[in-house]
Enzyme design. Structure first.
Site, PDB file in Angstrom:
ATOM      1  N   ASP A 167       0.844  -1.198   0.000  1.00  0.00           N
ATOM      2  CA  ASP A 167       0.000   0.000   0.000  1.00  0.00           C
ATOM      3  C   ASP A 167       0.881   1.250   0.000  1.00  0.00           C
ATOM      4  OD1 ASP A 167       0.892  -0.221   2.583  1.00  0.00           O
ATOM      5  OD2 ASP A 167      -1.065  -0.004   3.536  1.00  0.00           O
ATOM      6  N   SER A 168       2.210   1.039   0.017  1.00  0.00           N
ATOM      7  CA  SER A 168       3.143   2.141  -0.226  1.00  0.00           C
ATOM      8  C   SER A 168       2.941   2.706  -1.630  1.00  0.00           C
ATOM      9  CB  SER A 168       4.593   1.681  -0.035  1.00  0.00           C
ATOM     10  OG  SER A 168       4.824   0.474  -0.747  1.00  0.00           O
ATOM     11  N   ASP A 191      -1.093  -6.074  -0.412  1.00  0.00           N
ATOM     12  CA  ASP A 191      -1.451  -5.440   0.858  1.00  0.00           C
ATOM     13  C   ASP A 191      -2.945  -5.167   0.929  1.00  0.00           C
ATOM     14  OD1 ASP A 191       0.538  -5.079   2.741  1.00  0.00           O
ATOM     15  OD2 ASP A 191       1.267  -3.201   1.867  1.00  0.00           O
ATOM     16  N   LYS A 206      -1.483  -9.392   2.654  1.00  0.00           N
ATOM     17  CA  LYS A 206      -0.756  -8.966   3.867  1.00  0.00           C
ATOM     18  C   LYS A 206      -1.613  -7.942   4.583  1.00  0.00           C
ATOM     19  CE  LYS A 206       3.039  -6.089   3.837  1.00  0.00           C
ATOM     20  NZ  LYS A 206       2.555  -4.955   4.638  1.00  0.00           N
ATOM     21  N   GLU A 214      -1.716  -5.463   8.421  1.00  0.00           N
ATOM     22  CA  GLU A 214      -0.907  -4.937   9.525  1.00  0.00           C
ATOM     23  C   GLU A 214      -1.582  -5.165  10.871  1.00  0.00           C
ATOM     24  OE1 GLU A 214      -0.134  -0.778   8.816  1.00  0.00           O
ATOM     25  OE2 GLU A 214       0.809  -1.166   6.866  1.00  0.00           O
ATOM     26  N   GLU A 228       8.880  -4.431  10.623  1.00  0.00           N
ATOM     27  CA  GLU A 228       9.370  -3.144  10.119  1.00  0.00           C
ATOM     28  C   GLU A 228       9.905  -2.274  11.251  1.00  0.00           C
ATOM     29  OE1 GLU A 228       6.704  -1.272   7.363  1.00  0.00           O
ATOM     30  OE2 GLU A 228       7.845   0.600   7.344  1.00  0.00           O
TER      31      GLU A 228
HETATM   32  O1  KIV Z   1       3.553  -1.142   1.703  1.00  0.00           O
HETATM   33  C1  KIV Z   1       4.728  -1.540   1.755  1.00  0.00           C
HETATM   34  O2  KIV Z   1       5.561  -1.261   0.878  1.00  0.00           O
HETATM   35  C2  KIV Z   1       5.130  -2.337   2.900  1.00  0.00           C
HETATM   36  C3  KIV Z   1       6.588  -2.625   3.068  1.00  0.00           C
HETATM   37  C4  KIV Z   1       7.283  -1.420   3.526  1.00  0.00           C
HETATM   38  C5  KIV Z   1       6.835  -3.785   3.940  1.00  0.00           C
HETATM   39  O3  KIV Z   1       4.304  -2.746   3.678  1.00  0.00           O
END
Ligand code: KIV
Length: 272
Positions: free
Chosen positions: A52-53, A91, A121, A123, A190
């Site tokens: 989600d980055s 994510d 994934k 969090e 992280e």
């Molecule tokens: O969204 C992302 O890129 C991440 C990584 C930094 C692990 O969750």
């Protein structure tokens, strides 16, 4: 291409466990689009995270919070079309799993159906145990994420090192063990102290992938644009730039601008 010859065989959850057992480190990077995903996959990467980055590096937001489930599905499906070997993890964005465990399963099912990814994934620790339990029960591989969880940036008050104190480190260890018990196939850690990263990796049977969690974990993940040096404005301590592509891109585009303005592009070999 990596000097570590990657075979053409698809990376699966079982293979990740085998890699951990054999002491083979797992290399993971993010990707958000077809073209880059194809290049990343061809380089011998084991796992690709559609993070989600994307909210930061693709859309220019200052946090990951604004990206939507539909947008993550668009990025996820684009990446999957470019990948043959790596395991693709998408994510779950902010707001797609925090409101209820049922909504979490529905969001995970949409991601799997509409992207063709291999895993999702999400969090968090105890707050998402039930969501993880139900998603795993639906047959969907889940990667956990502890330590600095960027979707909670406002609660943390910034992107600071996490689990520095003994109590917080102990809580993280316990949550990591519970995520494994709930059926997570891997865990991202992280921005935590390296000693804690090692403790978690030693304690768990599933692979532990670090970003700012030291070298004694089972693998590493970085954001592609950051490690390629496409954004010079972002330089946390854990980031190593493996190239300076930002400079190369600006310089190539500068040459193009000059060639257009000088009328040296196109030439007679480039027109009909
Ligand atoms: O969204 C992302 O890129 C991440 C990584 C930094 C692990 O969750």
């Amino acid at each position: 291409m990596s000097k570590h010859q990657a075979d053409g065989k698809k990376v699966t959850t079982r293979r990740l466990i085998a890699m951990k057992q054999a002491g083979e480190r797992i290399a993971m990077l993010t990707a958000y689009d077809y073209t880059m995903a194809k290049l990343v996959d061809a380089s011998g990467i084991d796992m690709i995270l559609v993070g989600d980055s994307a909210a930061n590096v693709m859309a220019g937001h200052s946090t990951t919070l604004p990206i939507t489930l539909d947008q993550m599905i668009y990025h996820g499906a684009s990446v999957v079309r470019g990948v043959k070997r790596a395991m693709v993890v998408v994510d779950m964005p902010f707001g797609s799993y925090q409101t209820s465990p049922i909504e979490a399963v529905q969001s995970a099912v949409r991601i799997m159906k509409e992207t063709g990814a291999d895993a999702v994934k999400l969090e968090g620790g105890s707050a998402v145990y039930e969501a993880i339990r139900l998603i795993v029960q639906a047959g969907i591989p889940v990667v956990g994420h502890l330590g600095l969880t960027p979707q909670s940036v406002h609660q943390f008050g910034g992107y600071n090192l996490q689990a520095k104190e003994d109590a917080a480190a102990h809580k993280l260890l316990e949550e990591a063990e519970t995520l494994e018990r709930l059926g997570c196939c891997a865990l991202v850690l992280e921005k935590i102290p390296a000693v804690l990263g090692k403790q978690v990796a030693d304690r768990l049977e599933i692979p532990v992938i670090g970003i700012g969690a030291g070298v004694d974990v089972d693998g590493q993940v970085l954001v592609l644009q950051d490690m390629l040096g496409l954004d010079e404005g972002f330089s946390p301590k854990f980031l190593r730039r493996f190239a300076l592509l930002g400079e190369a891109v600006t310089s190539a585009i500068g040459e193009y601008v000059d060639a257009v303005k000088d009328s040296t592009f196109p030439n007679q070999n480039e027109w009909y």
